[in-house]
Design a protein around this motif. Sequence first.
Motif, PDB file in Angstrom:
ATOM      1  N   GLY A 153     -43.142 -64.074  21.123  1.00  0.00           N
ATOM      2  CA  GLY A 153     -43.325 -65.060  22.119  1.00  0.00           C
ATOM      3  C   GLY A 153     -44.727 -65.310  22.638  1.00  0.00           C
ATOM      4  O   GLY A 153     -45.558 -64.260  22.566  1.00  0.00           O
ATOM      5  N   VAL A 154     -44.979 -66.432  23.025  1.00  0.00           N
ATOM      6  CA  VAL A 154     -46.142 -66.895  23.728  1.00  0.00           C
ATOM      7  C   VAL A 154     -46.064 -67.140  24.993  1.00  0.00           C
ATOM      8  O   VAL A 154     -45.448 -68.102  25.553  1.00  0.00           O
ATOM      9  N   GLY A 155     -46.652 -66.227  26.134  1.00  0.00           N
ATOM     10  CA  GLY A 155     -46.339 -66.713  27.411  1.00  0.00           C
ATOM     11  C   GLY A 155     -48.004 -67.607  27.967  1.00  0.00           C
ATOM     12  O   GLY A 155     -48.976 -67.618  27.317  1.00  0.00           O
ATOM     13  N   LYS A 156     -47.594 -68.020  29.004  1.00  0.00           N
ATOM     14  CA  LYS A 156     -48.804 -68.683  29.892  1.00  0.00           C
ATOM     15  C   LYS A 156     -49.297 -69.952  28.726  1.00  0.00           C
ATOM     16  O   LYS A 156     -50.732 -69.920  28.829  1.00  0.00           O
ATOM     17  N   ASN A 157     -48.620 -70.785  28.193  1.00  0.00           N
ATOM     18  CA  ASN A 157     -49.286 -71.700  27.395  1.00  0.00           C
ATOM     19  C   ASN A 157     -49.309 -73.140  27.818  1.00  0.00           C
ATOM     20  O   ASN A 157     -49.662 -73.846  27.027  1.00  0.00           O
ATOM     21  N   TYR A 158     -48.820 -73.238  28.854  1.00  0.00           N
ATOM     22  CA  TYR A 158     -48.841 -74.631  29.521  1.00  0.00           C
ATOM     23  C   TYR A 158     -49.297 -74.456  30.917  1.00  0.00           C
ATOM     24  O   TYR A 158     -48.899 -73.666  31.934  1.00  0.00           O
ATOM     25  N   ALA A 159     -50.478 -75.319  31.315  1.00  0.00           N
ATOM     26  CA  ALA A 159     -51.010 -75.255  32.610  1.00  0.00           C
ATOM     27  C   ALA A 159     -50.108 -75.272  33.715  1.00  0.00           C
ATOM     28  O   ALA A 159     -50.267 -74.701  34.770  1.00  0.00           O
ATOM     29  N   MET A 160     -49.264 -76.288  33.610  1.00  0.00           N
ATOM     30  CA  MET A 160     -48.548 -76.604  34.724  1.00  0.00           C
ATOM     31  C   MET A 160     -47.571 -75.448  35.012  1.00  0.00           C
ATOM     32  O   MET A 160     -47.240 -75.220  36.265  1.00  0.00           O
ATOM     33  N   HIS A 161     -46.880 -74.678  34.043  1.00  0.00           N
ATOM     34  CA  HIS A 161     -46.075 -73.765  34.090  1.00  0.00           C
ATOM     35  C   HIS A 161     -46.889 -72.488  34.893  1.00  0.00           C
ATOM     36  O   HIS A 161     -46.200 -71.729  35.844  1.00  0.00           O
ATOM     37  N   ILE A 162     -48.061 -72.098  34.530  1.00  0.00           N
ATOM     38  CA  ILE A 162     -48.944 -71.190  34.757  1.00  0.00           C
ATOM     39  C   ILE A 162     -49.145 -71.377  36.377  1.00  0.00           C
ATOM     40  O   ILE A 162     -48.838 -70.608  37.244  1.00  0.00           O
ATOM     41  N   LYS A 163     -49.287 -72.577  36.921  1.00  0.00           N
ATOM     42  CA  LYS A 163     -49.261 -73.095  38.244  1.00  0.00           C
ATOM     43  C   LYS A 163     -48.076 -72.934  39.074  1.00  0.00           C
ATOM     44  O   LYS A 163     -48.305 -72.292  39.981  1.00  0.00           O
ATOM     45  N   LEU A 207     -48.967 -62.647  24.342  1.00  0.00           N
ATOM     46  CA  LEU A 207     -47.839 -62.065  23.284  1.00  0.00           C
ATOM     47  C   LEU A 207     -47.000 -61.178  23.855  1.00  0.00           C
ATOM     48  O   LEU A 207     -47.242 -60.238  24.614  1.00  0.00           O
ATOM     49  N   PHE A 208     -45.663 -61.493  23.529  1.00  0.00           N
ATOM     50  CA  PHE A 208     -44.483 -60.387  23.638  1.00  0.00           C
ATOM     51  C   PHE A 208     -43.667 -60.604  22.606  1.00  0.00           C
ATOM     52  O   PHE A 208     -43.574 -61.522  21.861  1.00  0.00           O
ATOM     53  N   LEU A 209     -42.817 -59.701  22.169  1.00  0.00           N
ATOM     54  CA  LEU A 209     -41.870 -59.614  21.389  1.00  0.00           C
ATOM     55  C   LEU A 209     -40.353 -59.681  21.826  1.00  0.00           C
ATOM     56  O   LEU A 209     -40.052 -59.128  22.761  1.00  0.00           O
ATOM     57  N   LEU A 255     -52.151 -70.736  17.150  1.00  0.00           N
ATOM     58  CA  LEU A 255     -51.492 -69.650  17.501  1.00  0.00           C
ATOM     59  C   LEU A 255     -51.060 -68.922  16.105  1.00  0.00           C
ATOM     60  O   LEU A 255     -50.786 -67.705  16.244  1.00  0.00           O
ATOM     61  N   VAL A 256     -50.623 -69.571  15.198  1.00  0.00           N
ATOM     62  CA  VAL A 256     -50.109 -69.059  13.682  1.00  0.00           C
ATOM     63  C   VAL A 256     -51.228 -68.261  13.385  1.00  0.00           C
ATOM     64  O   VAL A 256     -51.263 -67.006  13.125  1.00  0.00           O
ATOM     65  N   SER A 257     -52.438 -68.687  13.332  1.00  0.00           N
ATOM     66  CA  SER A 257     -53.691 -67.977  12.828  1.00  0.00           C
ATOM     67  C   SER A 257     -53.802 -66.861  13.563  1.00  0.00           C
ATOM     68  O   SER A 257     -54.366 -65.578  13.078  1.00  0.00           O
ATOM     69  N   TYR A 258     -53.933 -66.877  15.066  1.00  0.00           N
ATOM     70  CA  TYR A 258     -54.280 -65.743  15.914  1.00  0.00           C
ATOM     71  C   TYR A 258     -53.445 -64.738  15.748  1.00  0.00           C
ATOM     72  O   TYR A 258     -53.539 -63.722  15.719  1.00  0.00           O
ATOM     73  N   ILE A 259     -52.040 -64.942  15.730  1.00  0.00           N
ATOM     74  CA  ILE A 259     -51.015 -64.055  15.643  1.00  0.00           C
ATOM     75  C   ILE A 259     -51.080 -63.265  14.339  1.00  0.00           C
ATOM     76  O   ILE A 259     -50.674 -62.118  14.041  1.00  0.00           O
ATOM     77  N   SER A 260     -51.481 -64.044  13.084  1.00  0.00           N
ATOM     78  CA  SER A 260     -51.562 -63.548  11.782  1.00  0.00           C
ATOM     79  C   SER A 260     -52.579 -62.419  11.755  1.00  0.00           C
ATOM     80  O   SER A 260     -52.672 -61.568  10.810  1.00  0.00           O
ATOM     81  N   HIS A 261     -53.682 -62.544  12.565  1.00  0.00           N
ATOM     82  CA  HIS A 261     -54.608 -61.353  12.679  1.00  0.00           C
ATOM     83  C   HIS A 261     -54.118 -60.151  13.299  1.00  0.00           C
ATOM     84  O   HIS A 261     -54.892 -59.108  13.209  1.00  0.00           O
ATOM     85  N   LEU A 262     -53.021 -59.957  14.096  1.00  0.00           N
ATOM     86  CA  LEU A 262     -52.580 -59.008  14.705  1.00  0.00           C
ATOM     87  C   LEU A 262     -51.411 -58.499  14.223  1.00  0.00           C
ATOM     88  O   LEU A 262     -51.316 -57.155  14.042  1.00  0.00           O
ATOM     89  N   PHE A 263     -50.307 -59.257  13.778  1.00  0.00           N
ATOM     90  CA  PHE A 263     -49.238 -58.958  12.949  1.00  0.00           C
ATOM     91  C   PHE A 263     -49.089 -59.738  11.592  1.00  0.00           C
ATOM     92  O   PHE A 263     -49.134 -60.947  11.765  1.00  0.00           O
ATOM     93  N   ASP A 296     -39.575 -65.089  10.281  1.00  0.00           N
ATOM     94  CA  ASP A 296     -40.432 -64.886  11.822  1.00  0.00           C
ATOM     95  C   ASP A 296     -40.371 -66.181  12.340  1.00  0.00           C
ATOM     96  O   ASP A 296     -40.831 -67.086  11.778  1.00  0.00           O
ATOM     97  N   VAL A 297     -40.023 -65.884  13.458  1.00  0.00           N
ATOM     98  CA  VAL A 297     -40.231 -67.207  14.754  1.00  0.00           C
ATOM     99  C   VAL A 297     -41.413 -66.749  15.619  1.00  0.00           C
ATOM    100  O   VAL A 297     -41.413 -65.738  16.401  1.00  0.00           O
ATOM    101  N   ILE A 298     -42.047 -67.964  16.075  1.00  0.00           N
ATOM    102  CA  ILE A 298     -42.951 -67.792  17.131  1.00  0.00           C
ATOM    103  C   ILE A 298     -42.540 -68.944  18.218  1.00  0.00           C
ATOM    104  O   ILE A 298     -42.480 -70.032  17.731  1.00  0.00           O
TER     105      ILE A 298
END
Length: 223
Positions: A22-32, A44-46, A172-180, A186-188
């Motif tokens: 999961g990706v958190g805080k990826n839309y500015a209006m939701h963060i607000k 990120l979270f699992l 996102l796909v690239s960033y995550i692939s450098h961690l896991f 698999d689903v993002i």
Amino acid sequence: MASIATSAIRASLINHGKKIIGVGKNYAMHIKEMGGQAPKAPVLFLKPTTSYVFEGSPIRLNPKVGTVHHEVEMAVVIDKIARKISPEMALQFVGGYALAIDLTARDVQEEAKKQGLPWTVAKGQDSFCPISNMIAKADVPDPDNVGLWLKVNGEPRQRSNTKHMIHPTAFLVSYISHLFTLEPGDVILTGTPEGVGPINVGDTVTAGIEGLMQMKFDVEADT
């Protein structure tokens, strides 16, 4: 490496996956609306794959967890092993997309935040990831321009577009692939826009991708 997303197993590719990221805080209006601040890097979270529920089965809520919120999201389905790939190559490792609802036990999550604890219990319970079958990649020519919506009992709650994501799909796909290491199936979950809110036993939740598909889930008590 050859893709395993052949026509024979395309609909069930998601069931082959080992993890939901999961990706958190990826839309500015939701963060607000949540009173937070935009992070410098993706949050990120699992979620366990046991949290999946497909249309035809209900969302089940444990009455002991308190308030549960809906979070509609575009999901990315991986179909080839991806490790430390570039953003320019990232979409070549995507087999398709899906619509998902990242359910969150909000009271549990807020308490975890206060104590600096993981979000696992808030995010990973059974049926906390309603998801559609995989949508063919050809049907989503631009994953960064996808209209999403969600209604509860016919009342509009969320409506936005992935063009408003802070971190786009390929990044996102690239960033995550450098961690896991990402593996077939698999689903993002790419994050939710504004408008999140509670669901309750007896509700009916409908969600869709504009012009493409929709799904429906009834909400029942997990007894």
